[in-house]
Design a protein around this motif. Structure first.
Motif, mmCIF file in Angstrom:
data_model
loop_
_atom_site.group_PDB
_atom_site.id
_atom_site.type_symbol
_atom_site.label_atom_id
_atom_site.label_comp_id
_atom_site.label_asym_id
_atom_site.label_seq_id
_atom_site.Cartn_x
_atom_site.Cartn_y
_atom_site.Cartn_z
ATOM 1 N N PHE A 76 0.842 -1.213 0.000
ATOM 2 C CA PHE A 76 0.000 0.000 0.000
ATOM 3 C C PHE A 76 0.880 1.268 0.000
ATOM 4 C CE2 PHE A 76 -2.334 -3.457 2.238
ATOM 5 C CZ PHE A 76 -3.060 -3.836 1.126
ATOM 6 N N VAL A 77 1.734 1.280 -0.989
ATOM 7 C CA VAL A 77 2.760 2.314 -1.107
ATOM 8 C C VAL A 77 2.139 3.706 -1.233
ATOM 9 C CG1 VAL A 77 4.746 3.086 -2.467
ATOM 10 C CG2 VAL A 77 4.227 0.620 -2.280
ATOM 11 N N GLY A 78 2.660 4.618 -0.437
ATOM 12 C CA GLY A 78 2.183 6.007 -0.488
ATOM 13 C C GLY A 78 0.959 6.259 0.381
ATOM 14 N N GLY A 79 0.338 5.186 0.863
ATOM 15 C CA GLY A 79 -0.855 5.353 1.697
ATOM 16 C C GLY A 79 -0.497 5.820 3.103
ATOM 17 N N LYS A 80 -1.404 6.575 3.707
ATOM 18 C CA LYS A 80 -1.221 7.001 5.100
ATOM 19 C C LYS A 80 -2.483 6.720 5.889
ATOM 20 C CE LYS A 80 2.290 10.414 4.733
ATOM 21 N NZ LYS A 80 2.774 11.716 4.978
ATOM 22 N N LEU A 81 -2.286 6.225 7.088
ATOM 23 C CA LEU A 81 -3.438 5.940 7.946
ATOM 24 C C LEU A 81 -3.002 5.979 9.404
ATOM 25 C CD1 LEU A 81 -4.278 2.098 7.866
ATOM 26 C CD2 LEU A 81 -2.000 3.080 7.654
ATOM 27 N N ASN A 82 -3.992 6.039 10.278
ATOM 28 C CA ASN A 82 -3.687 5.891 11.698
ATOM 29 C C ASN A 82 -4.402 4.636 12.186
ATOM 30 O OD1 ASN A 82 -4.189 6.189 14.710
ATOM 31 N ND2 ASN A 82 -2.662 7.787 14.338
ATOM 32 N N VAL A 83 -3.616 3.686 12.666
ATOM 33 C CA VAL A 83 -4.168 2.377 13.041
ATOM 34 C C VAL A 83 -5.170 2.522 14.191
ATOM 35 C CG1 VAL A 83 -3.560 0.127 14.039
ATOM 36 C CG2 VAL A 83 -2.203 1.078 12.150
ATOM 37 N N ALA A 84 -4.843 3.344 15.178
ATOM 38 C CA ALA A 84 -5.741 3.488 16.332
ATOM 39 C C ALA A 84 -7.034 4.189 15.922
ATOM 40 C CB ALA A 84 -5.051 4.265 17.449
ATOM 41 N N ALA A 137 7.185 9.632 17.523
ATOM 42 C CA ALA A 137 6.972 8.501 16.611
ATOM 43 C C ALA A 137 8.285 7.764 16.352
ATOM 44 C CB ALA A 137 6.382 8.998 15.296
ATOM 45 N N GLY A 138 8.227 6.459 16.483
ATOM 46 C CA GLY A 138 9.423 5.648 16.280
ATOM 47 C C GLY A 138 10.024 5.146 17.586
ATOM 48 N N ASP A 139 9.796 5.863 18.712
ATOM 49 C CA ASP A 139 10.300 5.386 20.014
ATOM 50 C C ASP A 139 9.560 4.113 20.420
ATOM 51 O OD1 ASP A 139 11.991 7.542 20.221
ATOM 52 O OD2 ASP A 139 10.695 8.702 21.581
ATOM 53 N N ARG A 160 -1.498 4.982 18.054
ATOM 54 C CA ARG A 160 -1.972 6.317 17.695
ATOM 55 C C ARG A 160 -0.817 7.299 17.484
ATOM 56 N NH1 ARG A 160 -7.175 8.052 18.433
ATOM 57 N NH2 ARG A 160 -7.492 10.290 18.269
ATOM 58 N N LEU A 161 0.262 7.089 18.272
ATOM 59 C CA LEU A 161 1.407 8.003 18.207
ATOM 60 C C LEU A 161 2.542 7.467 17.336
ATOM 61 C CD1 LEU A 161 1.584 8.931 22.005
ATOM 62 C CD2 LEU A 161 0.681 10.369 20.162
ATOM 63 N N GLY A 162 2.334 6.296 16.755
ATOM 64 C CA GLY A 162 3.413 5.727 15.944
ATOM 65 C C GLY A 162 4.580 5.229 16.769
ATOM 66 N N LEU A 163 4.305 4.837 18.043
ATOM 67 C CA LEU A 163 5.345 4.289 18.917
ATOM 68 C C LEU A 163 5.254 2.766 18.830
ATOM 69 C CD1 LEU A 163 4.409 6.338 22.149
ATOM 70 C CD2 LEU A 163 6.116 6.981 20.418
ATOM 71 N N PRO A 164 6.204 2.103 18.214
ATOM 72 C CA PRO A 164 6.104 0.644 18.134
ATOM 73 C C PRO A 164 6.064 0.030 19.534
ATOM 74 C CG PRO A 164 7.861 1.465 16.715
ATOM 75 C CD PRO A 164 7.397 2.624 17.537
ATOM 76 N N GLU A 266 3.866 1.826 5.863
ATOM 77 C CA GLU A 266 4.964 0.970 6.331
ATOM 78 C C GLU A 266 5.562 1.429 7.664
ATOM 79 O OE1 GLU A 266 5.932 -1.945 5.533
ATOM 80 O OE2 GLU A 266 4.580 -2.146 3.820
ATOM 81 N N HIS A 267 4.910 2.353 8.345
ATOM 82 C CA HIS A 267 5.421 2.760 9.657
ATOM 83 C C HIS A 267 5.356 1.554 10.608
ATOM 84 C CE1 HIS A 267 6.541 5.756 12.650
ATOM 85 N NE2 HIS A 267 5.802 5.061 13.485
ATOM 86 N N PRO A 268 6.436 1.290 11.370
ATOM 87 C CA PRO A 268 6.429 0.130 12.275
ATOM 88 C C PRO A 268 5.307 0.233 13.317
ATOM 89 C CG PRO A 268 8.615 1.162 12.207
ATOM 90 C CD PRO A 268 7.702 2.037 11.421
ATOM 91 N N LEU A 269 4.558 -0.852 13.446
ATOM 92 C CA LEU A 269 3.459 -0.852 14.417
ATOM 93 C C LEU A 269 3.882 -1.558 15.707
ATOM 94 C CD1 LEU A 269 0.452 -0.255 15.035
ATOM 95 C CD2 LEU A 269 -0.118 -2.457 13.969
#
Ligand code: WTA
Length: 657
Positions: A76-84, A137-139, A160-164, A266-269
């Protein structure tokens, strides 16, 4: 491979049906119809793109799959979403804020009903507090918690914050927690003061304190420990000023509105550590868009899910992947109402699960075969004492289910009619891979049947040729799938080596399981073919247990195998050689060794039996022949011993047994 779907139902000699078609009304109204297989076959990527669009994307994707850097996938290249936001806000925005998301049942009998609006409030508060700690995000955040609502809130706030997040099963030892915290360099650890287990409050934070250490030995990455008060019962609760904070004094006071940010697909979940064939657990990495697409889609189709009327219950702990995918992300992304139960199935007595099913009118129940076999042992009069008529669909996961347990499950819990979905998948696959569709497939007891729509798997021999029906081989996945792991945390080489080297020329994923097709082409998973054991559906590597045993000062060498076990699938059997100076104190020593494993890893890794032996069977190259030890432990005639250095070792081992 012929399809097992829709075939005749009678067949075997002794009047037991060999396949069970779905009840006609179930099939007629099913969420997932047979056409899905054709649709996915015609255009697999279009199928997954359509499933992805069941989610809410803040920016649509432009490409479904980029596999040019295989085996590192981008979906899903280029897509953006918030999982929470997909799991919470979306349902509130759609007017379903008053729907119960979670019926939580504590072990002592306390309960909470949490609506989607409540969840939004709590997740927003946690997100605001985490942000105030400076996390970006990323921490990474380590979660070491029992099954309390705050565990789900924490996981969703991280998403929600992109914190894996890295959830560590609360039954794991302090040592296991420390190695995971260090490997992921977690900045925040979220835990509870204690947990209720079998009617008793037991401390938990104590293990965190011991894991994180002090002074020179302190875990370097950790800045804060956030503690939920669950039991309020630990008289010796230790508190590190500046590091430790209470949830009720921080999160509970934070603002309850929070504007989320959309992250790349592709942000780490999350990271989830799982046992491999060597001693060091691997941090399996999952990302956002592909993972959520597949767990959400499979939850919807395989559980025939109806958000308005279903009550779903997955009996797994959040510490395992089943908890992640089908207790957090799958159900909540679908706006489901689900049960979360804190305790063990026999607290205060063996009626507990059935009382919960009866009280909440549970429709869909998803557990491991070990628990089914335990229920069988307790006796059918226990479930029979309850009104279980709400159950319309049953699921199985984590280990092969034996046909006897399958039939009992259907008859006793499913009133002889509920379809059973036996779902094969792994921490690495992220979501279900091989499973019946409940309104479509005529299921066979013990078989996971066939790959789900959009999934392509095969059983092959050493030379990568597909095996004939009736033959067994290796289960491989020959096309990338959305929820596939994206790697092992900071170890790309191990990722390639573990999963992609066996069939490198073909570019196939090697699952580590043996499997076979039957004469109808149905797929039967036979279990691990590597040194990973499966105890009650939990993965434990032989070498992890071996190194815990040799950690004991009295042990020179250890060999561990998983032997067949009626209830737990496999049981751990260990053979140890003592150091010359060690005095064999019999039962005392065995107990000490068992405790050592419990302390080093977890009580779930405690050997069922330990034998002190004078020697271990080895090949000339020095490799322990576990296959032969398994023969001994399971009471079989020995297999081929021709490569042994000293075939007489077994005389000595047998004498000890
Ligand atoms: C086994 C759990 C047979 C298998 C979701 C796999 C199964 C390992 C089944 C993964 C099933 C899981 N039938 N075996 N339905 N489901 N397994 O990573 O050996 O904890 O490789 O994921 O469990 O275990 P994991």
């Amino acid at each position: 491979m012929s399809s097992a779907t829709g075939q005749s139902t009678q067949g075997s000699q002794d009047d037991v049906p060999s396949a069970y078609p779905p009840p006609p009304e179930f099939a007629e109204n099913a969420v997932a119809k047979a056409g899905l297989y054709d649709e996915a076959e015609q255009d697999r990527l279009a199928y997954w793109a359509k499933e992805a669009r069941r989610l809410q994307w803040d920016t649509d994707f432009t490409d479904t799959l980029d596999w040019t850097d295989a085996p590192f996938a981008k979906w899903f290249v280029g897509g953006k979403l918030n999982v929470a936001a997909n799991c919470v806000d979306r349902h509130v925005d759609a007017g379903n804020g008053d729907r119960v998301a979670i019926h939580w049942v504590g072990e002592p009998g306390d309960t909470r009903d949490i609506t989607y609006s409540d969840l939004l409030t709590e997740v927003s508060q946690a997100a605001n507090y985490f942000t105030s700690l400076g996390l970006v995000a990323g921490d990474r955040v380590a979660v070491y918690m029992p099954m309390v609502p705050e565990a789900i809130v924490t996981i969703l706030a991280c998403a929600r914050l992109g914190l894996p997040h890295s959830v560590v099963f609360a039954g794991f030892s302090a040592g296991a927690l420390r190695s995971r915290v260090d490997d992921a360099e977690a900045k925040l650890v979220v835990t509870t003061d204690g947990q209720f287990r079998r009617g008793q409050p037991a401390p938990l934070k104590e293990a965190v304190d011991s894991a994180l250490g002090t002074g020179d030995d302190a875990a370097k990455s950790v800045e804060k420990v956030l503690v939920v008060r669950r039991t309020g019962h630990d008289p010796d609760l230790n508190w590190v000023d500046g590091r430790d904070v209470w949830w009720h004094e921080t999160v509970a006071n934070a603002s309850d509105t929070h504007a989320y940010e959309a992250f790349d697909a592709e942000h780490p979940l999350f990271l989830l550590y799982t046992s491999g064939t060597t001693g060091k657990p691997k941090g399996i990495l999952h990302t956002s868009g592909g993972y959520l697409t597949q767990v959400s889609s499979t939850f919807h189709n395989v559980f025939d899910h109806r958000p308005e009327s279903d009550v779903f219950w997955c009996g797994a702990d959040i510490g395992w992947v089943t908890g992640h995918s089908y207790l957090v992300y799958g159900p909540l992304s679908n706006g489901a109402t689900e049960i979360i139960y804190e305790g063990t199935p026999n607290s205060p007595n063996e009626h507990r699960h059935f009382e919960i099913i009866e009280k909440y009118r549970v429709t869909t129940y998803y557990i491991a075969p070990t628990l089914i076999r335990t229920f069988m042992k307790w006796g059918r009069e226990i479930p029979d004492a309850h009104d279980l008529s709400s159950l319309r669909l049953l699921g199985s996961v984590g280990e092969p289910i034996n046909p006897e347990a399958w039939r009992w499950y259907r008859e006793v819990l499913g009133a002889n009619s509920a379809p059973i979905v036996d779902t094969w998948w792994q921490t690495e696959t992220g979501g279900m891979m091989v499973s019946p569709l409940p309104g479509v497939t005529a299921t066979k007891p013990g078989s996971a049947m066939k790959p789900l729509p959009g999934i392509s798997a095969k059983i092959v021999d050493d030379d990568a040729n597909e095996v004939a029906q009736g033959e067994q081989g290796y289960l491989v996945i020959d096309k990338p799938w959305p929820a596939m792991l994206r790697g092992i945390w900071r170890d790309n080489d191990r990722y390639k080596e573990t999963y992609w080297s066996r069939f490198a020329a073909q570019g196939w994923y090697f699952a580590g399981d043996g499997a076979r097709y039957d004469s109808d082409g149905a797929l039967w998973v036979l279990g691990r073919i590597d040194d990973v054991m499966n105890i009650s559906g939990h993965r434990i590597s032989t070498s992890e247990v071996e190194s815990a045993l040799v950690n004991h000062h009295g042990v020179a060498e250890a060999a561990v195998i998983g032997a067949a076990d009626e209830t737990t699938g496999q049981g751990i059997v260990a053979f140890v050689i003592l150091r010359g100076s060690t005095v064999d104190t019999g039962d005392d020593l065995i107990k000490e060794l068992k405790d050592q494993v419990s302390k080093d890893i977890s009580p779930i890794a405690k050997p069922r039996e330990i034998y002190v032996v004078p020697e271990l069977p080895k090949t000339r190259s020095g490799k322990i022949m576990r296959r032969l030890l398994k023969d001994v432990a399971e009471g079989r005639e020995l297999g081929d011993t021709s490569t042994l250095v000293d075939p007489t070792v077994f005389e000595n081992i047998r004498k000890k047994k």
